[in-house]
Enzyme design. Structure first.
Site, PDB file in Angstrom:
ATOM      1  N   ASP A   1       0.872  -1.307   0.072  1.00 48.46           N
ATOM      2  CA  ASP A   1      -0.010   0.026  -0.111  1.00 48.46           C
ATOM      3  C   ASP A   1       0.879   1.378   0.056  1.00 48.46           C
ATOM      4  O   ASP A   1       2.103   1.123   0.534  1.00 48.46           O
ATOM      5  CB  ASP A   1      -1.061  -0.010   1.250  1.00 48.46           C
ATOM      6  CG  ASP A   1      -1.893   1.276   1.156  1.00 48.46           C
ATOM      7  OD1 ASP A   1      -2.424   1.425   0.116  1.00 48.46           O
ATOM      8  OD2 ASP A   1      -1.822   1.894   2.363  1.00 48.46           O
ATOM      9  N   SER A   2       0.339   2.461  -0.378  1.00 44.04           N
ATOM     10  CA  SER A   2       0.953   3.512  -0.231  1.00 44.04           C
ATOM     11  C   SER A   2       1.468   3.909   1.054  1.00 44.04           C
ATOM     12  O   SER A   2       2.372   4.724   1.336  1.00 44.04           O
ATOM     13  CB  SER A   2       0.117   4.742  -0.819  1.00 44.04           C
ATOM     14  OG  SER A   2      -1.060   5.039   0.092  1.00 44.04           O
TER      15      SER A   2
ATOM     16  N   CYS B   1      -4.260  -1.447  -2.093  1.00 44.05           N
ATOM     17  CA  CYS B   1      -4.484   0.127  -2.365  1.00 44.05           C
ATOM     18  C   CYS B   1      -5.394   0.364  -3.776  1.00 44.05           C
ATOM     19  O   CYS B   1      -5.027  -0.138  -4.711  1.00 44.05           O
ATOM     20  CB  CYS B   1      -3.165   0.723  -2.336  1.00 44.05           C
ATOM     21  SG  CYS B   1      -3.040   2.389  -3.096  1.00 44.05           S
TER      22      CYS B   1
ATOM     23  N   GLU C   1      -3.107   9.545   7.880  1.00 41.67           N
ATOM     24  CA  GLU C   1      -1.749   9.523   7.666  1.00 41.67           C
ATOM     25  C   GLU C   1      -0.922  10.073   8.858  1.00 41.67           C
ATOM     26  O   GLU C   1       0.283   9.780   9.396  1.00 41.67           O
ATOM     27  CB  GLU C   1      -1.048   9.546   6.336  1.00 41.67           C
ATOM     28  CG  GLU C   1      -1.195   8.456   5.512  1.00 41.67           C
ATOM     29  CD  GLU C   1      -0.223   7.202   5.415  1.00 41.67           C
ATOM     30  OE1 GLU C   1       0.675   7.320   5.848  1.00 41.67           O
ATOM     31  OE2 GLU C   1      -0.890   6.176   5.370  1.00 41.67           O
TER      32      GLU C   1
ATOM     33  N   CYS D   1     -11.206   2.879  -0.362  1.00 43.15           N
ATOM     34  CA  CYS D   1      -9.773   3.311   0.015  1.00 43.15           C
ATOM     35  C   CYS D   1      -9.465   2.508   1.403  1.00 43.15           C
ATOM     36  O   CYS D   1     -10.250   2.785   2.300  1.00 43.15           O
ATOM     37  CB  CYS D   1      -9.589   4.807   0.328  1.00 43.15           C
ATOM     38  SG  CYS D   1      -7.967   5.421   0.861  1.00 43.15           S
TER      39      CYS D   1
ATOM     40  N   HIS E   1      -7.503   2.997   3.857  1.00 43.22           N
ATOM     41  CA  HIS E   1      -7.189   3.848   4.859  1.00 43.22           C
ATOM     42  C   HIS E   1      -8.671   4.199   5.735  1.00 43.22           C
ATOM     43  O   HIS E   1      -8.449   4.502   6.793  1.00 43.22           O
ATOM     44  CB  HIS E   1      -6.745   5.199   4.426  1.00 43.22           C
ATOM     45  CG  HIS E   1      -5.289   5.363   4.339  1.00 43.22           C
ATOM     46  ND1 HIS E   1      -4.736   4.810   3.078  1.00 43.22           N
ATOM     47  CD2 HIS E   1      -4.192   5.969   5.007  1.00 43.22           C
ATOM     48  CE1 HIS E   1      -3.545   4.723   3.012  1.00 43.22           C
ATOM     49  NE2 HIS E   1      -3.312   5.430   4.250  1.00 43.22           N
TER      50      HIS E   1
HETATM   51  N1  DGL Z   1      -4.877   3.522   0.804  1.00 41.42           N
HETATM   52  C1  DGL Z   1      -4.962   3.876  -0.431  1.00 41.42           C
HETATM   53  C2  DGL Z   1      -6.196   3.363  -1.512  1.00 41.42           C
HETATM   54  O1  DGL Z   1      -6.690   2.196  -0.997  1.00 41.42           O
HETATM   55  C3  DGL Z   1      -4.250   5.065  -0.764  1.00 41.42           C
HETATM   56  C4  DGL Z   1      -4.378   6.192  -0.649  1.00 41.42           C
HETATM   57  C5  DGL Z   1      -3.256   7.376  -0.912  1.00 41.42           C
HETATM   58  O2  DGL Z   1      -2.342   6.975  -0.811  1.00 41.42           O
HETATM   59  O3  DGL Z   1      -3.956   8.113  -1.255  1.00 41.42           O
HETATM   60  O4  DGL Z   1      -6.696   4.339  -2.396  1.00 41.42           O
END
Ligand code: DGL
Length: 275
Positions: free
Chosen positions: A11-12, A74, A159, A193, A195
């Site tokens: 993931d990012s 992600c 984050e 997402c 997150h």
């Molecule tokens: N967790 C990510 C997603 O599912 C990422 C978000 C990001 O880095 O902007 O899109």
């Protein structure tokens, strides 16, 4: 190089840990490596070129750790980089490796959750602009109306550990008003997402009771379980010592460990990888 052949999860940043949690619960015993590109997160507002470049760099690092299979946990990377990786990068020297995303497995089932057949998709700017969910959902559920809302400030809040503070409520409500304003009949909101499950409770506070909120961790884990059954040639390569390792591109691994433990709901100790 170790003799392990783990499943790689990318993931990012921290978000993929919500998916990893479900995968580890549904598929215990396997070896796993989690890799978060925290130093370059969020990806959501970045260009296609950068998202592909960063994602592919991290996937190649996971291949070097001997992962036969990598999950892009992600949505942004799945929307912007997965197709290029599968169609151009893998055939170019990595034909024996597999990379899977989170959008298709989610789109395959999400229509079943909605009685009204109206779904709201909450995602990053990159995921929303790609229209990947609209295209994929239309393939599996042509009768479903899907609406989208970009929530560009949610990932930076999460984050930076600001999501639990009262100031975050303003932005939670703002984007929910946006999606609910698109139709009165939406009965299902997808957290598109990885997150967003961290603010699921806050989100629920601003919704009428008849709207359900769906996180995709369990959906992705179930789909991976089915994939491994259908692909014994990949499954049989994977080692099973119940080992879980965590890596991040931020050099502040203490901070990563603290945050990651919250996402993963278990103590995390990470290693640093320079990119
Ligand atoms: N967790 C990510 C997603 O599912 C990422 C978000 C990001 O880095 O902007 O899109």
């Amino acid at each position: 190089m170790s003799s392990q052949k783990p499943i790689g999860i990318f993931d990012s940043g921290y978000g993929g840990l919500t998916v990893f949690r479900s995968i580890a619960d549904q598929l215990p015993g396997y070896d796993y490596i989690y890799f978060g590109d925290n130093s370059r997160a969020p990806y959501g507002n970045r260009s296609f070129k950068n998202i592909h470049h960063y994602t592919w760099e991290c996937v190649q690092w996971l291949f070097k750790q001997d992962c036969p299979l990598v999950i892009l946990a992600c949505n942004t990377a799945s929307a912007k980089a997965l197709r290029t990786i599968q169609q151009q990068d893998l055939p170019n020297g990595y034909a024996d490796k597999r990379v899977l995303g989170v959008i298709r497995p989610t789109a395959e089932v999400i229509g079943n959750y909605s009685s009204n057949k109206e779904i709201g998709i909450l995602g990053t700017k990159g995921t929303v602009q790609s229209e990947s969910y609209l295209l994929e959902i239309a393939k599996f559920f042509p009768e479903v109306k899907a609406y989208q809302q970009a929530c560009p400030l949610w990932v930076p809040l999460i984050e930076n550990g600001e999501h639990d503070k009262p100031g975050a409520d303003y932005f939670v409500k703002q984007y929910l008003d946006g999606i609910l304003g698109k139709s009165n009949s939406i009965d299902t909101l997808l957290l598109a997402c990885t997150h967003y499950p961290l603010i699921q409770e806050k989100i629920k506070n601003y919704l009428p009771e008849n709207i359900q909120v769906i996180a995709q961790g369990d959906i992705v884990a179930k789909s991976l379980t089915d994939y491994l059954k259908r692909h014994p040639e990949i499954e049989q390569q994977l080692t099973k010592n119940n080992d879980r390792r965590f890596f991040t591109t931020t050099d502040d691994t203490d901070d990563f460990d603290k945050q990651a433990s919250m996402f993963f709901n278990e103590e995390v100790k990470s290693g640093y990888v320079a990119v």
